[in-house]
Design an enzyme around this catalytic site. Structure first.
Site, PDB file in Angstrom:
ATOM      1  N   LYS A   1      -8.460  14.293  -2.848  1.00  0.00           N
ATOM      2  CA  LYS A   1      -8.831  13.659  -1.579  1.00  0.00           C
ATOM      3  C   LYS A   1      -8.712  14.624  -0.409  1.00  0.00           C
ATOM      4  O   LYS A   1      -7.802  15.423  -0.348  1.00  0.00           O
ATOM      5  CB  LYS A   1      -7.921  12.453  -1.344  1.00  0.00           C
ATOM      6  CG  LYS A   1      -8.299  11.678  -0.099  1.00  0.00           C
ATOM      7  CD  LYS A   1      -7.802  10.268  -0.158  1.00  0.00           C
ATOM      8  CE  LYS A   1      -6.580  10.121   0.703  1.00  0.00           C
ATOM      9  NZ  LYS A   1      -6.032   8.780   0.563  1.00  0.00           N
ATOM     10  N   LYS A  23       2.634   2.032   3.228  1.00  0.00           N
ATOM     11  CA  LYS A  23       1.845   2.234   4.445  1.00  0.00           C
ATOM     12  C   LYS A  23       2.014   1.105   5.446  1.00  0.00           C
ATOM     13  O   LYS A  23       2.080   1.325   6.643  1.00  0.00           O
ATOM     14  CB  LYS A  23       0.368   2.301   4.055  1.00  0.00           C
ATOM     15  CG  LYS A  23      -0.204   3.674   4.234  1.00  0.00           C
ATOM     16  CD  LYS A  23      -1.692   3.761   4.276  1.00  0.00           C
ATOM     17  CE  LYS A  23      -2.437   3.504   3.019  1.00  0.00           C
ATOM     18  NZ  LYS A  23      -2.572   4.613   2.103  1.00  0.00           N
ATOM     19  N   ASP A  76       0.808  -1.216   0.000  1.00  0.00           N
ATOM     20  CA  ASP A  76       0.000   0.000   0.000  1.00  0.00           C
ATOM     21  C   ASP A  76       0.849   1.277   0.000  1.00  0.00           C
ATOM     22  O   ASP A  76       1.625   1.529   0.921  1.00  0.00           O
ATOM     23  CB  ASP A  76      -0.941   0.009   1.232  1.00  0.00           C
ATOM     24  CG  ASP A  76      -2.186   0.842   0.994  1.00  0.00           C
ATOM     25  OD1 ASP A  76      -2.384   1.316  -0.135  1.00  0.00           O
ATOM     26  OD2 ASP A  76      -2.969   1.011   1.951  1.00  0.00           O
ATOM     27  N   LYS A  80      -8.096  -1.528   3.625  1.00  0.00           N
ATOM     28  CA  LYS A  80      -7.469  -0.205   3.775  1.00  0.00           C
ATOM     29  C   LYS A  80      -7.384   0.161   5.252  1.00  0.00           C
ATOM     30  O   LYS A  80      -6.383   0.709   5.712  1.00  0.00           O
ATOM     31  CB  LYS A  80      -8.331   0.802   3.012  1.00  0.00           C
ATOM     32  CG  LYS A  80      -7.686   2.093   2.611  1.00  0.00           C
ATOM     33  CD  LYS A  80      -6.411   1.953   1.823  1.00  0.00           C
ATOM     34  CE  LYS A  80      -6.387   2.667   0.522  1.00  0.00           C
ATOM     35  NZ  LYS A  80      -5.173   2.528  -0.260  1.00  0.00           N
TER      36      LYS A  80
HETATM   37  P1  NAI Z   1      -8.327   3.336  -9.908  1.00  0.00           P
HETATM   38  O1  NAI Z   1      -9.584   2.696  -9.445  1.00  0.00           O
HETATM   39  O2  NAI Z   1      -8.400   4.597 -10.662  1.00  0.00           O
HETATM   40  O3  NAI Z   1      -7.482   2.308 -10.773  1.00  0.00           O
HETATM   41  C1  NAI Z   1      -7.469   0.945 -10.541  1.00  0.00           C
HETATM   42  C2  NAI Z   1      -7.519   0.230 -11.881  1.00  0.00           C
HETATM   43  O4  NAI Z   1      -7.398  -1.163 -11.642  1.00  0.00           O
HETATM   44  C3  NAI Z   1      -8.811   0.431 -12.641  1.00  0.00           C
HETATM   45  O5  NAI Z   1      -8.542   0.900 -13.945  1.00  0.00           O
HETATM   46  C4  NAI Z   1      -9.429  -0.969 -12.686  1.00  0.00           C
HETATM   47  O6  NAI Z   1     -10.128  -1.201 -13.878  1.00  0.00           O
HETATM   48  C5  NAI Z   1      -8.199  -1.832 -12.569  1.00  0.00           C
HETATM   49  N1  NAI Z   1      -8.372  -3.204 -12.066  1.00  0.00           N
HETATM   50  C6  NAI Z   1      -9.152  -3.680 -11.071  1.00  0.00           C
HETATM   51  N2  NAI Z   1      -8.971  -4.997 -10.894  1.00  0.00           N
HETATM   52  C7  NAI Z   1      -8.019  -5.369 -11.786  1.00  0.00           C
HETATM   53  C8  NAI Z   1      -7.388  -6.589 -12.079  1.00  0.00           C
HETATM   54  N3  NAI Z   1      -7.702  -7.707 -11.446  1.00  0.00           N
HETATM   55  N4  NAI Z   1      -6.450  -6.603 -13.041  1.00  0.00           N
HETATM   56  C9  NAI Z   1      -6.109  -5.473 -13.718  1.00  0.00           C
HETATM   57  N5  NAI Z   1      -6.684  -4.292 -13.482  1.00  0.00           N
HETATM   58  C10 NAI Z   1      -7.635  -4.238 -12.522  1.00  0.00           C
HETATM   59  O7  NAI Z   1      -7.451   3.513  -8.578  1.00  0.00           O
HETATM   60  P2  NAI Z   1      -6.130   4.392  -8.346  1.00  0.00           P
HETATM   61  O8  NAI Z   1      -6.533   5.689  -7.757  1.00  0.00           O
HETATM   62  O9  NAI Z   1      -5.297   4.356  -9.548  1.00  0.00           O
HETATM   63  O10 NAI Z   1      -5.449   3.543  -7.174  1.00  0.00           O
HETATM   64  C11 NAI Z   1      -4.931   2.269  -7.478  1.00  0.00           C
HETATM   65  C12 NAI Z   1      -4.627   1.480  -6.223  1.00  0.00           C
HETATM   66  O11 NAI Z   1      -3.627   2.131  -5.489  1.00  0.00           O
HETATM   67  C13 NAI Z   1      -5.825   1.305  -5.297  1.00  0.00           C
HETATM   68  O12 NAI Z   1      -5.836   0.002  -4.775  1.00  0.00           O
HETATM   69  C14 NAI Z   1      -5.543   2.287  -4.206  1.00  0.00           C
HETATM   70  O13 NAI Z   1      -6.113   1.917  -2.967  1.00  0.00           O
HETATM   71  C15 NAI Z   1      -4.030   2.240  -4.141  1.00  0.00           C
HETATM   72  N6  NAI Z   1      -3.493   3.437  -3.537  1.00  0.00           N
HETATM   73  C16 NAI Z   1      -3.645   4.668  -4.121  1.00  0.00           C
HETATM   74  C17 NAI Z   1      -3.156   5.799  -3.498  1.00  0.00           C
HETATM   75  C18 NAI Z   1      -3.278   7.151  -4.101  1.00  0.00           C
HETATM   76  O14 NAI Z   1      -2.889   8.105  -3.480  1.00  0.00           O
HETATM   77  N7  NAI Z   1      -3.775   7.300  -5.295  1.00  0.00           N
HETATM   78  C19 NAI Z   1      -2.490   5.719  -2.212  1.00  0.00           C
HETATM   79  C20 NAI Z   1      -2.397   4.385  -1.694  1.00  0.00           C
HETATM   80  C21 NAI Z   1      -2.851   3.313  -2.357  1.00  0.00           C
END
Ligand code: NAI
Length: 532
Positions: free
Chosen positions: A415, A488, A312, A361
């Site tokens: 956020k 994290k 994370d 989370k």
């Molecule tokens: P997002 O939801 O915009 O992107 C995630 C992507 O993963 C989506 O395009 C979705 O279609 C895809 N996806 C889901 N399951 C999948 C799978 N099995 N195989 C391939 N692709 C898959 O989320 P974001 O904002 O990009 O965040 C991504 C991850 O990073 C999340 O888990 C989030 O909790 C984690 N994260 C993000 C932080 C941030 O500041 N943006 C901080 C800490 C963690």
């Protein structure tokens, strides 16, 4: 004496009997100093220890690919667009003027370390961390990956609504040229039901062994197509629910491999990606909070000496907490409660609005003050020996700590994080500090993904040996806890303590990088400034 060619190729040259340079390697001697402490009748008996090691760092930076799982998400598309903007030097207009691309927020590319002082002036000399050892430049990373959504990368960037329009407009053709993410593995049970509408790009079938082989072939093909030496596989897909740890299923490497063959329902997509990377001998980093690294994955990584890191990304609220809680406790102030609220409106927030994903989370956000609390027995009563298991006494005293996350679509990727630190101060007094933090989530996360990728590649090139035993050089332990600064809930070697303190994490990294060039000692003692 260093050959001139070798010297020229390196921004830093250490002239010492501890450091030697060859065309291929930097070799350094390092003494790991510590202390053994035993308590005898209430007295601390301390024996200083010193163990000699040697480090050998390969100087040739690997041609590195970054394969993101969740490439079409906010992080994946923002990372791609910002690298392209940097690579092609795209400048764009915002309402405040002309903006240059940069790598602000990257520890490696935008922060410095103190090397020493200039003897003629006595002034400190600082260098970018990325100059300490040879590292991949982010502009040179070859980008690829998977997503269950088949949107082309330019469309994914538009959907994310993170970057200024004038940047999007200019970077669009470059993003379109990246094409669409590879089809991915989708087991609906692991992410929120509200994600189903995105899942139009999935590898068919339910045979998990076939899925594993499919992913391995994807990694191999990407490597071949681009002539890469190294591929870092990075989970930046949706947060999954926790996997149950079931004896006989995912508790050992062999059981896990058999569970995949039997398509057991408790093997998550992220675990499958981790196993695929490990079997291909490529590093895997988990940027989300779920327990991808079930015990069977860790054993497999150890068995095959394949690197893993997680969990994370530590981007905003938790990063601040790992500074702020430490500041309070180290100042001798006693936090009684820490209450954290978040709301966000991006797809990550949508996914986290489902209880099982929120739970993942919540767990990763909750453990962050544990080490600081347990380091100070003056403020927090330690766990009582012999207290009934699970009782308050057995757990030891701890501040109340809650984490709330709500989905508010209107705020999008921007956020909000609100933290209240309520503490006991001198002679019964109370102090309340509130912090309100508002930030574009993906612009905090992107530089962390870059740092993790670049450090991981570097750590695959560092070997060590116990100098006293005259053994051969060998790779580091497969769980890369040196990545903790960006994570994290840092994954560490089983049986060792997690360090959450951001300062200690940075110190460890800085000390390690310097040790690899033969520099040791604390640069903050500055003894010469304190004596006659
Ligand atoms: P997002 O939801 O915009 O992107 C995630 C992507 O993963 C989506 O395009 C979705 O279609 C895809 N996806 C889901 N399951 C999948 C799978 N099995 N195989 C391939 N692709 C898959 O989320 P974001 O904002 O990009 O965040 C991504 C991850 O990073 C999340 O888990 C989030 O909790 C984690 N994260 C993000 C932080 C941030 O500041 N943006 C901080 C800490 C963690």
């Amino acid at each position: 004496v260093h050959p001139t060619a070798v010297r020229r190729a390196s921004p830093i040259v250490v002239q010492s009997e501890h450091t030697s340079y060859t065309n291929d390697h930097i070799i350094s001697k390092f003494t790991n100093r510590g202390a053994d402490v035993t308590i005898v009748e209430g007295q601390y008996i301390v024996t200083p220890t010193a163990k000699p090691y040697e480090f050998q760092t390969a100087r040739k930076v690997a041609k590195t690919g970054l394969m993101m799982v969740g490439w079409g998400g906010n992080n994946g598309s923002t990372l791609s667009a910002t690298i392209l903007a940097n690579r092609h030097n795209i400048v764009w207009r915002t309402k405040s003027g002309v903006q240059q691309p940069n790598y602000i927020g990257s520890l490696l590319r935008a922060s410095t370390v103190r090397l020493g002082a200039d003897p003629s002036t006595g002034k400190d000399v600082y260098v970018p961390i990325s100059d300490v050892l040879p590292m991949v430049h982010p502009n040179d990373l070859v980008l690829g990956g998977w997503d269950i959504s088949g949107a082309r990368l330019d469309e994914a960037m538009k959907r994310a609504q993170v970057l200024d329009w004038d940047l999007q407009r200019q970077v669009m053709p470059h993003m379109a040229a990246l094409g669409s993410p590879l089809p991915s593995i989708y087991y609906p049970d692991f992410i929120a039901a509200n994600q189903e509408a995105r899942a139009d790009n999935v590898v068919p079938g339910t045979d998990k062994q076939a899925h594993l082989e499919h992913l391995r072939a994807d990694i191999r093909k990407f490597k071949e197509t681009h002539g890469l030496d190294r591929v870092v596989v990075f989970w930046t897909a949706n947060t999954e629910r926790y996997s149950d740890i079931i004896p006989g299923v995912n508790d050992t490497a062999d059981n896990l491999l058999n569970a995949i063959k039997a398509s057991h329902s408790e093997v998550s997509p992220s675990t499958l990606f981790a196993v695929a990377a490990i079997l291909e001998g490529e590093p895997f980093v988990n940027g989300a909070p779920q327990n991808t690294f079930v015990p069977g994955v860790i054993e497999l990584a150890e068995r095959l000496q394949s690197f893993i890191g997680g969990d994370d990304l530590k981007s905003g609220q938790t990063k601040l907490k790992s500074v702020f809680a430490e500041f309070l406790v180290n100042a001798g102030i006693k936090p009684l409660s820490i209450a954290s609220y978040n709301h966000l409106g991006n797809n990550d927030g949508h996914n986290l609005s489902a209880e099982p994903q929120f739970k993942s989370k919540e767990i990763s956000k909750s453990s962050v003050v544990d080490d600081m609390v347990s380091a100070n027995a003056l403020l927090f009563k330690p766990s009582a020996v012999g207290a009934p298991a699970g009782s308050k006494e057995a757990k030891g005293e701890h501040p109340d700590h809650i984490v709330v996350i709500k989905y508010v679509p209107a705020v999008g990727d921007s956020k909000r994080a609100i933290d209240e630190y309520y503490s006991e101060i001198f002679c019964g007094g109370r102090s309340t500090i509130n912090i309100f933090n508002e930030c574009e989530d993906s612009l905090l996360a992107t530089p962390l993904i870059l740092d993790l990728t670049i450090l991981t590649e570097l750590l695959t090139r560092v070997k060590y040996r116990d100098a006293s035993a005259g053994k051969d050089f060998k790779p580091l332990y497969p769980i890369l806890s040196l990545l903790s600064y960006m994570l994290k809930a840092p994954l560490v070697k089983p049986g060792t303590d997690v360090v959450n303190s951001l300062n200690r994490q940075r110190n460890a990294l800085e000390t390690f990088l310097k040790a690899c060039i033969g520099l040791e000692g604390s640069s903050d003692l500055l003894l010469e400034t304190r004596i006659w």
